[in-house]
Design a protein around this motif. Structure first.
Motif, mmCIF file in Angstrom:
data_model
loop_
_atom_site.group_PDB
_atom_site.id
_atom_site.type_symbol
_atom_site.label_atom_id
_atom_site.label_comp_id
_atom_site.label_asym_id
_atom_site.label_seq_id
_atom_site.Cartn_x
_atom_site.Cartn_y
_atom_site.Cartn_z
ATOM 1 N N VAL A 82 55.218 46.156 43.590
ATOM 2 C CA VAL A 82 54.019 45.438 43.165
ATOM 3 C C VAL A 82 54.218 45.034 41.706
ATOM 4 O O VAL A 82 54.507 45.880 40.844
ATOM 5 N N THR A 106 56.861 50.522 45.437
ATOM 6 C CA THR A 106 55.991 51.176 46.416
ATOM 7 C C THR A 106 56.726 51.622 47.675
ATOM 8 O O THR A 106 56.238 52.474 48.408
ATOM 9 N N THR A 123 50.072 50.066 49.724
ATOM 10 C CA THR A 123 50.607 49.041 48.821
ATOM 11 C C THR A 123 49.507 48.054 48.426
ATOM 12 O O THR A 123 49.449 47.610 47.267
ATOM 13 N N ALA A 124 48.636 47.736 49.357
ATOM 14 C CA ALA A 124 47.541 46.795 49.054
ATOM 15 C C ALA A 124 46.649 47.368 47.954
ATOM 16 O O ALA A 124 46.189 46.625 47.065
ATOM 17 N N GLU A 170 60.223 47.321 47.974
ATOM 18 C CA GLU A 170 58.913 46.673 47.902
ATOM 19 C C GLU A 170 58.348 47.036 46.534
ATOM 20 O O GLU A 170 58.323 48.210 46.165
ATOM 21 N N SER A 210 48.340 46.969 44.687
ATOM 22 C CA SER A 210 48.220 45.570 44.274
ATOM 23 C C SER A 210 46.863 45.299 43.620
ATOM 24 O O SER A 210 46.780 44.667 42.559
ATOM 25 N N GLN A 211 45.806 45.788 44.234
ATOM 26 C CA GLN A 211 44.469 45.563 43.659
ATOM 27 C C GLN A 211 44.321 46.247 42.303
ATOM 28 O O GLN A 211 43.699 45.709 41.385
ATOM 29 N N LYS A 227 46.268 44.206 39.700
ATOM 30 C CA LYS A 227 45.555 42.957 39.430
ATOM 31 C C LYS A 227 44.386 43.231 38.474
ATOM 32 O O LYS A 227 44.204 42.523 37.466
ATOM 33 N N GLY A 264 49.877 41.952 40.395
ATOM 34 C CA GLY A 264 49.346 42.323 41.704
ATOM 35 C C GLY A 264 50.118 41.692 42.852
ATOM 36 O O GLY A 264 49.934 42.063 44.008
ATOM 37 N N GLU A 265 50.961 40.723 42.534
ATOM 38 C CA GLU A 265 51.803 40.125 43.586
ATOM 39 C C GLU A 265 52.707 41.196 44.202
ATOM 40 O O GLU A 265 53.184 42.084 43.496
ATOM 41 N N ILE A 266 52.936 41.080 45.499
ATOM 42 C CA ILE A 266 53.803 42.046 46.180
ATOM 43 C C ILE A 266 55.138 41.392 46.503
ATOM 44 O O ILE A 266 55.195 40.391 47.221
#
Lengths: 473, 473
Positions: free
Chosen positions: A172, A209, A50-51, A170, A54-55, A58, A176-178
């Protein structure tokens, strides 16, 4: 940022093995399986967490790069395919494939977007649980896509569509905010319902996600029958009576026309005629029991016995084995595929209020035959949900292209009728690129304007799956 | 626009009989029934049509006048009461009270927002249909409020909460635009799901003026029992087994503590002890059958027999008559009211994942008794939904105000625990003004920011029920 710099940034996020740029690598992601839509891409990225998603979003927001989320690539309206500009990146959820938690005590499963639907079904089955979302593409489709398109399928009658089976998400956001809303609660009234905005948004508001899904006790027994009947009216009457008797334990009610049974027995290996004599229409119905298979069967016998007595049913067979049950379902599930060897097919995914199904079918048949008198109508599907796959096969022996060119007249006729009956032109497949312009032309201006306001509020730069569902301006 | 001019415009829209300004006339709309919240208003307006609602909101938007929608004024979190500034108008939906359509063939009813819940239930019952939303205030509460607050109640176990029972909505937006989404379809995937934004938004995004509701066949028979058991663990075990056996036909599963049964038998006329001997805990459970009452009873007997054999149940009684069934329900439904004569009460409406109910209750009891060792905990409610009314009555004979002042310590403790168990601080009552600040302090910043973006997108002037649920900025 130029293309090269962007690719370097994506590689820094996901690793070079997960940023696909060569045509051979990207090709499977750029073509819808029937070849109806194709697109181009700058790169297919396959984030593993998930990170990373997000990147990526963004970065996409900062650079104004369109992002097309894609699951198992089984969507039927082109929502998962980028346009031909080559500007978009395809974000594949395939590597987000962990089952994060299976909570048999709480009857939930928490899965990442890329978990294949069939895997979820089999995993919970081993723990005597049921995840009731079931559809033909379940061996390939991913749960993220199922939720983004709010998939329906054959289990919706008792258990509801994908929307109804999801407790938490969940997501994104384009920034990019989760949004961590992996709720396991049946009841939660703390503010606006955000979950249902993303479910069915076809990736235009963010990337799902992970999700918490509802599980159910696996029924102790299921009884399955095929009933032959004379008309859609009679089939609807049988539905009314079956639902009255079985309530929420009536877990499937699917309509099939004789011609569909003929196509299927002809073209699908192992499919066979379910009853001794042909009938104009068939119903595949199923009753589930928490008590036992015998209990389910007894109730099904009562329903069918009543149907035979009242003339609603002409003949019926209850499956005596798992094999026979599978045979019955193969008939239904092979019906769309069995149209392929019969030549060109023009397909629709409409719904109307359940009780209007017979009247809709009568009018639709007239409308189609007025355009092409020899067409073969293969209308089948989820009668209990008011949802038909109103498919039309070309006249036997006629030219495929000539027939397909009639879609310009046939589809508007069918869709106009659906609307006139208070129905929908996309019951379970979504809008994607296929129905976007028709939606814009026919949905209420207030609803469209609300959708646009929401789109702008959540995706101000307009990077999320542009050109799908609605145009922002 | 000055007050006088605004009132003239409102009178021009609704007629002078429907613009209330005298204190005697407005008083009933300005006080929550328990006296917990009171407010002031410029006028109470009572539009009789959707078009009038539209004109009122358009006027309010143009003049920046706050609008507080109000149904039956039974909400428990102050969402329906204006603030004390006197600037707001209260928009009562009481005169929007037409049943627009009852479609027994399609199993839907289309009602205006002001129709009383009980009226809907009785109307469809006369046609052998069930509208399963059921709650203590149903004789007064209106469906518009039920939907705006996403009411839960005792039927949610099988049929879901208000959100799940609504197919379509008509909503007047803050601009005065009318969103006509009076859909009767079970499946419709044509764009964003707008309906679920307004459901549960507590009137902060627009005014629900009408709805299409799902109806169900009235069960042929219902069997109701009260079972005595030794602990919440055992009660939860009984739930698991009952649900396994009865599946979706397990239509109620309510937990009650001994002290609640004592309060109710003491203070509620006609309530009596359901079993020969006292038990620490009681469960009220119900099975519905599409076949017959005998069938429901047989299954209920099996479930209870199994419970007695495995020690899950200590004793049980199945209702032998409608009278006895009503008696059982009176116990449960009188429980909150029965706390009144016992003095001060601090109440909560929490949910946690169903299987965590026993652990939550153990920890919550410890937390409460650490603050006030003589408190009497009356925790009861919808165990099958993971939703408890975790109420606490004052120590017998102690001072009411002293006890109530402990709410500052007890409520945060209970809510912190609910959150720690992955739960909600408002399972079914909503946020209103009561829980707004706590929500702002504890919900995820991303979720709050999303809510604010949606609020701004739909209500840019900020006229809709300001100060409720969230603050816009």
């Amino acid at each position: 940022m130029n293309r090269e710099a962007l690719l370097q940034r994506l590689i820094a996020i996901c690793g070079s093995a997960n940023v696909l740029v060569d045509d051979a690598d990207t090709a499977p992601y750029l073509k819808e399986r029937r070849g109806r839509w194709t697109g181009k891409t700058m790169a297919v990225v396959r984030p593993g967490t998930t990170a990373e998603v997000s990147q990526i979003l963004k970065l996409a927001s900062e650079t104004g790069t369109p992002v097309v989320p894609q699951g198992g690539n089984t969507g039927l309206v082109g929502g998962q395919i980028p346009d031909s500009s080559g500007r978009a990146i395809v974000l594949s959820t395939s590597r987000l494939n962990r089952i994060r938690d299976l909570d048999t005590a709480g009857d939930t499963i928490t899965v990442e977007a890329g978990v294949v639907l069939q895997t979820i079904r089999e995993t919970v089955d081993r723990h005597d649980r049921l995840f009731p979302l079931s559809l033909a593409a379940q061996g390939t489709s991913q749960i993220g896509g199922n939720l983004s398109s709010n998939a329906g399928g054959t289990g919706a009658l008792t258990y509801g569509v994908a929307r109804d089976l999801c407790l938490g998400l969940e997501v994104v956001l384009p920034t990019g905010e989760i949004l961590d809303d992996l709720n396991r609660l049946k009841k939660d009234n703390t503010g606006y319902n955000l979950r249902n905005l993303f479910i069915g948004a076809e990736g235009t508001l963010g990337v799902i996600t992970a999700a918490v899904l509802k599980l159910f006790p696996k029924p102790a027994g299921v009884a399955t029958a095929v009933a032959g009947t004379s008309s859609p009216e009679k089939a609807h009457e049988l539905f009314r009576r079956a639902r009255q008797a079985a309530g929420p334990t009536l877990s499937a009610f699917e309509l099939m026309p004789r011609i569909g049974v003929e196509f299927t027995t002809l073209h699908i290996a192992g499919a066979r005629d379910p009853l001794a004599h042909p009938h104009p229409w068939y119903v595949l119905l199923e009753i589930s029991s928490g008590r036992s298979e015998a209990d389910a069967r007894t109730l099904l016998e009562t329903v069918l016995g009543d149907g035979l007595q009242t003339g609603t049913v002409e003949d019926a067979a209850i499956a005596d084995s798992g094999q026979q049950r599978n045979d019955f379902w193969r008939l239904r599930e092979g019906m769309s595929e069995s149209q392929i060897p019969e030549g060109g097919s023009i397909k629709h995914d409409i719904s109307v209020p359940v009780d209007r199904i017979p009247a809709f079918m009568a009018d639709a048949e007239k409308a189609v035959l007025a355009i092409t008198p020899e067409a073969r109508i293969v209308a089948f599907g989820h009668l209990g949900d008011g949802n038909l796959h109103y498919n039309i096969s070309q006249p036997a022996g006629a030219g495929k292209q000539t027939f397909l060119s009639l879609a310009d007249r046939i589809t508007p006729a069918i869709h106009d009728l659906a609307r006139r009956f208070g129905g929908s032109i996309s019951a379970e497949h979504g809008v994607g690129q296929m129905k976007r312009d028709e939606l814009a032309a026919t949905k209420s201006p207030v609803a469209l304007e609300l959708m646009r306001r929401i789109k702008r509020a959540l995706d101000p730069v307009g990077i999320m799956n542009p050109g799908k569902v609605i145009l922002s301006d």
